[in-house]
Design a protein around this motif. Structure first.
Motif, mmCIF file in Angstrom:
data_model
loop_
_atom_site.group_PDB
_atom_site.id
_atom_site.type_symbol
_atom_site.label_atom_id
_atom_site.label_comp_id
_atom_site.label_asym_id
_atom_site.label_seq_id
_atom_site.Cartn_x
_atom_site.Cartn_y
_atom_site.Cartn_z
ATOM 1 N N TYR A 151 -9.854 24.544 15.788
ATOM 2 C CA TYR A 151 -10.714 23.412 16.295
ATOM 3 C C TYR A 151 -12.392 23.718 16.466
ATOM 4 C CZ TYR A 151 -6.708 20.058 16.609
ATOM 5 O OH TYR A 151 -5.866 19.425 16.800
ATOM 6 N N LEU A 152 -12.330 24.760 17.408
ATOM 7 C CA LEU A 152 -13.771 25.285 17.823
ATOM 8 C C LEU A 152 -14.509 25.613 16.538
ATOM 9 C CD1 LEU A 152 -12.996 27.269 20.609
ATOM 10 C CD2 LEU A 152 -13.712 24.908 20.571
ATOM 11 N N GLN A 154 -14.397 24.624 13.396
ATOM 12 C CA GLN A 154 -14.439 23.570 12.568
ATOM 13 C C GLN A 154 -15.579 22.905 13.135
ATOM 14 O OE1 GLN A 154 -12.010 20.128 12.634
ATOM 15 N NE2 GLN A 154 -11.985 19.925 10.380
ATOM 16 N N TYR A 155 -15.978 22.735 14.327
ATOM 17 C CA TYR A 155 -16.792 21.880 15.179
ATOM 18 C C TYR A 155 -17.955 22.573 15.027
ATOM 19 C CZ TYR A 155 -19.289 19.065 18.389
ATOM 20 O OH TYR A 155 -20.382 18.168 18.827
ATOM 21 N N PHE A 156 -18.083 23.971 15.591
ATOM 22 C CA PHE A 156 -19.378 24.547 15.657
ATOM 23 C C PHE A 156 -19.926 25.218 14.452
ATOM 24 C CE2 PHE A 156 -17.782 24.423 20.271
ATOM 25 C CZ PHE A 156 -18.704 23.717 20.853
ATOM 26 N N VAL A 159 -19.345 21.551 11.376
ATOM 27 C CA VAL A 159 -19.980 20.240 11.766
ATOM 28 C C VAL A 159 -21.204 20.226 12.384
ATOM 29 C CG1 VAL A 159 -19.515 18.003 13.104
ATOM 30 C CG2 VAL A 159 -17.691 19.365 11.943
ATOM 31 N N PHE B 442 -12.470 14.198 18.120
ATOM 32 C CA PHE B 442 -12.984 15.598 18.463
ATOM 33 C C PHE B 442 -14.578 15.451 17.804
ATOM 34 C CE2 PHE B 442 -13.027 20.330 17.872
ATOM 35 C CZ PHE B 442 -13.751 20.525 18.960
ATOM 36 N N GLN B 443 -14.645 14.975 16.672
ATOM 37 C CA GLN B 443 -16.039 14.728 16.134
ATOM 38 C C GLN B 443 -16.931 14.212 16.679
ATOM 39 O OE1 GLN B 443 -16.308 16.861 12.898
ATOM 40 N NE2 GLN B 443 -14.226 17.507 13.116
ATOM 41 N N PHE B 449 -12.455 17.139 24.268
ATOM 42 C CA PHE B 449 -11.844 18.230 23.721
ATOM 43 C C PHE B 449 -11.938 19.645 24.617
ATOM 44 C CE2 PHE B 449 -10.183 21.669 20.966
ATOM 45 C CZ PHE B 449 -8.933 21.482 20.792
ATOM 46 N N LEU B 450 -13.154 19.788 24.545
ATOM 47 C CA LEU B 450 -13.764 21.195 24.730
ATOM 48 C C LEU B 450 -13.522 21.513 26.282
ATOM 49 C CD1 LEU B 450 -17.243 21.602 22.899
ATOM 50 C CD2 LEU B 450 -14.976 22.385 22.248
#
Lengths: 318, 482
Positions: A151-152, A154-156, A159, B442-443, B449-450
């Motif tokens: 998750y981390l 993918q986001y940081f 994205v 999340f996006q 989430f964090l």
């Protein structure tokens, strides 16, 4: 002769394991509430009876069990999906397994290379900054699950640079999808952290143990160069236990990749299981479980046999 | 260097009493372990941290406002507070449950007979101000009506406070802002804007007056506008406000709830859900390894004490169970038993005990050859007595080590199953459930989430390091190394 008996014993145990697994999943899925057809829209009683007859669900449970076991063990046939009409589980596995396998192999290979390098350096320079860093990485990789990293990352990594820093989404690492080498990066790295941690820890402790052995002292006394000492004398002896955990580590990584595959939209077995879970498609779940279980058993069997051949101490004690 | 004196070479008097004297206090095994543990700073810190989380989980929910109708506070859906950022509690204006814009006011005794103003005399209305509070429901504007105009036009711009260019808005409101409305009654002196107000924005309003000459049909606007800018006050419905402050009345300003972690897509307080989830997760983390331990203790002890064929078969069974893909079997068991805490416990315990059984069997094999066990057996003690009186107490250190190493795995498994949609029945709260709900968006709302994820990660790290510290202090193999 001892080796032959050892191999035979491992094989019998492996078959027993797969058999237990198949039996367990069969009865577990049969006692599940409702059958696979009750979750769809209302079906007329007659159609229902036909459907149940077609899939053999109307027979006595032990008869069903016998048929299923025969199919699995003599024809390697896991039956058809209850949901996607006409798709049999074998085809699904054939199509999706290679994707999961590639990702798993990539993650484990990456993790092993980094982990061994880091472990060797940490062992050579004990209590240095690098050693501390390696230990920190180990704690993080062992304590935190791979999906959290997924998750981390993918986001940081995928994205935020695109949305905040105007990176070109076509050339930057993709956030989802499958196909090019770039798609391996984020899921692969997030899955490999656990592998890195395991391998680093093992390599370091093995190397430290070996460093104090007499033959290393002798080699050092004879003036062998550090590089040769590490590669030829120490690593060769430290590497054996690491090789034995690679197989189980690979299967563990592949099975643990369930959520990671889902996050990155990778069409592997993880997604198959997820869909089957949502739809209560028991045949698919059972097929995938038995398949992955058999895969795990075979890998452990192969590791055990190889290890038995390499290291005679094992087959005597087992 | 210290100089040597003859006295230093005198032989010490040998005293048996002195030699045999126990100069330090006698410590039991656990006192010794406690001393060693307290020396481990990381371990103590982690234990303290986890104790705090546990206390928050036990005590925290008592401080949540009570919700009626069997609705738990952390599950209460509040559509007014969807996807809020983390805050310490905003000041909220209490409003009626149903808000409707107030009617526009008309000035009485307004001189409608006055002649129209000449084009160069048309100016913007004076005393342009906010009538009452500017709330997220609506902003009511007020001004001094002008005699001799045909009507007014009102414009709005929105943005961050610093980015609002009030000067250009004043000189050319029509091109900078959006038109809110045209008022065709010169006697009207209030206007309410209630279209799409966002509490995170700052708003500026401009008003101009205009004159339309009936003979020529031409319209002249005042060259500049009257401008004001305002932030918005958040509001809360009176029925919700009663939960926070029993004697709240319409028009009061009360401090809203602190959303430390923000709210989720249903407007539920994420921090409250995490606190309630702590109860679920920590209960699981304590119960599951304990059940596994009990099963493993019984199985391992029987296997180890029996020996021979029984031991062989029992160990083969464990080997078979150990190779099963337990993650997938856990999924199947959850499917079969349905969602819920009890089925989570069963699914996690079903295959989790084999490790304990292995370790305990090994230790039992070692212990059963020790004399006091032989003696007890010789005196005719039954197997159960051997297990619980002779073997178990000697296993405690090892058991604690293995037991503590299992705690983080339970939390990860719970999150894993919840992320697959197989955890608890919604809307029940657990860490995995919170993560699963936050992961859906999340996006767009990463904070949701964090923050919970970092709580979980910190707890996992603390559990892991605590397990390491316990291994250092309790594992008999490591004793005497330092």
């Amino acid at each position: 002769m001892v080796l032959f008996r050892y191999i035979m014993r491992r094989m019998v145990l492996a078959i027993a394991t797969i058999f237990t697994l198949a039996t367990l999943t069969f009865f577990l899925t049969r006692i599940a509430p409702g059958d696979p057809f009750t979750k769809t829209k209302e079906i007329p009683a007659e159609t229902m009876a036909n459907l149940r007859a077609k899939y053999g669900l109307d027979q006595h449970i032990m008869v069903q069990y016998g048929i299923q076991m025969k199919q699995i063990f003599f024809h390697f046939d896991f039956g058809t999906s209850f949901r996607t009409i006409g798709r049999d589980v074998n085809t699904i596995i054939e199509e999706q397994f290679p994707v999961s396998a590639k990702l798993g192999v990539f993650a484990v290979a990456l993790g092993t290379i980094i982990g061994m390098g880091l472990g060797i350096i940490a062992a050579l320079y004990r209590n240095s900054v690098i050693d501390r860093f390696a230990m920190l990485l180990c704690v993080l990789g062992l304590a935190l699950p791979g999906f959290l990293f997924s998750y981390l990352f993918q986001y940081f990594i995928a994205v935020v640079p695109v949305t905040q820093f105007n990176m070109n989404p076509d050339t930057w690492v993709p956030a989802v999808g499958w196909g090019t080498w770039k798609h391996y990066l984020l899921p692969g790295i997030s899955l490999s952290l656990g592998v890195v941690a395991t391998i680093t820890r093992m390599t370091r402790s093995q190397m430290v143990d070996v460093q104090f052995s007499d033959y290393v002292k002798t080699a050092k006394a004879k003036g062998v160069s550090t590089a040769r000492l590490v590669v030829v004398h120490e690593l060769r002896n430290a590497i054996l236990p690491i090789l034995t955990i690679l197989g189980p580590l690979l299967v563990g990584t592949m099975m643990g990749a369930l959520i990671t595959e889902n996050i990155f939209g990778i069409p592997g077995l993880g997604r198959v299981i997820l869909n089957a879970v949502v739809n209560s498609d028991y045949n698919v779940i059972m097929g995938v479980t038995i398949f992955e279980g058999a895969f795990l058993v075979l890998i452990i069997l192969a590791t055990d046999i190889l290890y038995g051949i390499i290291d005679p101490r094992i087959r005597v004690s087992a | 260097m210290k100089s040597l004196t003859p006295e230093m070479f005198e032989p010490k008097l040998a005293s048996l009493d002195e030699a045999e004297k126990i100069s330090r206090p006698i410590l039991t095994y656990f006192q010794d372990a406690a001393v060693r543990f307290l020396r481990n700073k990381v371990g103590v810190f982690c234990l303290g941290f986890l104790t705090v989380i546990t206390l928050v989980g036990i005590v925290g929910p008592l401080f949540f406002p009570q919700m009626g109708e069997d609705m738990a506070y952390e599950n209460a859906i509040n559509t007014d507070f969807q996807n809020q950022r983390p805050s310490l509690g905003d000041y909220l204006l209490v409003t009626d449950d149903s808000w409707s814009p107030p009617d526009a006011l008309i000035k009485p005794n307004f001189n409608t007979a006055a002649g129209l103003l000449a084009p160069e005399k048309v100016f913007a209305p004076q005393n342009f101000k906010i009538a009452s509070a500017a709330t997220v429901n609506g902003v009511t504007l007020q001004w001094e009506p002008l005699e001799g105009v045909t009507g007014y036009e009102i414009f709005r711009i929105a943005g961050k406070k610093e980015s609002l260019d009030l000067e250009s808005f004043r000189t050319s409101p029509g091109s900078v802002g959006m038109t809110l409305g045209k008022i065709e009654d010169p006697a009207q002196y209030t206007f309410t804007d209630s279209s799409g107000l966002d509490p995170s924005e700052h708003y500026a309003y401009a008003i101009v007056s205009y004159v339309t000459y009936p003979d020529s049909g031409e319209t002249t606007f005042s060259t500049t506008a009257s401008v004001l800018n305002t932030a918005l006050v958040k509001t809360i419905k009176i029925s919700d406000a009663k939960h926070l402050k029993a004697n709240a009345e319409t028009g009061d300003t009360i401090r809203g709830r602190a959303f430390l972690f923000g709210t989720d897509s249903l407007g539920r307080d994420i921090f409250a859900r995490m606190v309630m989830g702590t109860r679920v997760n920590f209960s699981l983390a304590l119960i599951v390894p304990s059940i596994c331990l009990l099963l493993g203790l019984i199985y391992g002890a029987i296997s180890g004490l029996s020996g021979g064929k029984v031991d062989l078969i029992m160990m083969r069974v464990i080997e078979v169970l150990d190779t099963l893909p337990y993650l997938l079997l856990m999924i199947i068991m959850q499917l079969v038993m349905g969602k819920g805490v009890l089925s989570l416990i069963i699914a996690m315990c079903a295959f989790g005990w084999t490790g304990f059984a292995r370790v305990i069997r090994g230790e039992v094999l070692r212990l059963r050859e020790i004399e006091f066990v032989h003696a007890s057996r010789l005196l005719g003690a039954p197997l159960s007595r051997l297990i619980f009186k002779q073997i178990a107490p000697n296993l405690i250190g090892l058991i604690l080590v293995v037991w503590s190493s299992r705690l983080p795995g339970v939390i990860v498994s719970e999150a894993f199953l919840s992320l697959l949609g197989l955890g608890l029945e919604a809307p029940a709260a657990s860490w995995g459930m919170v993560l699963n709900e936050a992961a859906q968006q999340f996006q767009s709302h990463p904070v949701q989430f964090l923050l919970p994820a970092s709580v979980m990660a910190t707890a996992l790290l603390a559990f892991f390091l605590l397990g390491d510290a316990l291994t250092d202090t309790l594992d008999p193999k490591l004793r005497g190394r330092d």
